[in-house]
Enzyme design. Structure first.
Site: not given
Ligand code: ZN
Length: 173
Positions: A50, A55, A144, A98-99, A140-141
């Protein structure tokens, strides 16, 4: 399509952008689809499941995901101006990563099921219900888009440890 740089928490300028609250986009047009194509390519390259537009430095309400299992054909999902319209009282715990917080994984508790509405890649309105990994990843997204990272759900101590772990890993790399 192009691979974009993913912002990470160890960089103060990146962190300031990641903390921004994203804005709705006015329309799903070719320019936005080009951004979503870049986001998907960047996510596959990372690799991750995701990615939110913020990001890659674009504070817009846009998310891409792909929850296909390894070996299965890609199943890209695009969410534009997504909203959560309902969340279950029942909770679900999952070890998230998370990236933007590389190499850090920890358990986060979230509603087990959510109902969501969004515009898809074609700009059509979609309403659906998510559960399991799909609900975890989507929430989670969504965080963000509100400037919230999964480590913000952890204790202050764990959060500080996570950031220093990322910094150390970066220095070693
Ligand atoms: Zn993330």
């Amino acid at each position: 399509m192009a691979i974009r740089r993913i912002l990470t928490v160890d960089n103060a300028a990146d962190l300031a952008v990641l903390k921004q609250v994203s804005k709705d986009v006015p329309a799903v047009d070719d320019g936005l689809r080009a951004l979503m194509d870049d986001m998907l390519e960047t996510m596959y390259d990372a690799p991750g499941i995701g990615l939110a537009a913020v990001q890659v430095g674009e504070p817009l309400n846009v998310i891409v995901m792909d929850l296909a299992r390894e070996g299965d054909p890609p199943a890209p999902l695009y969410f534009v101006n997504p909203k959560i319209t309902w969340a279950s009282e029942e909770l679900y715990v999952y070890e998230e990563g998370c990236l933007s917080v590389p190499e850090v994984y920890d358990e986060v508790e979230r509603p087990a099921k959510v109902k969501l509405t969004y515009l898809n890649y074609q700009g059509e309105t979609v309403e659906e219900e998510a559960e399991g990994l799909s609900a975890v990843c989507f929430q989670h997204e969504m965080d963000h888009l509100a400037g919230v990272l999964f480590i913000d759900h952890l204790s202050r101590l764990k959060r500080d440890r996570a950031i220093s772990k990322v910094k150390k890993a970066r220095r070693a790399a």
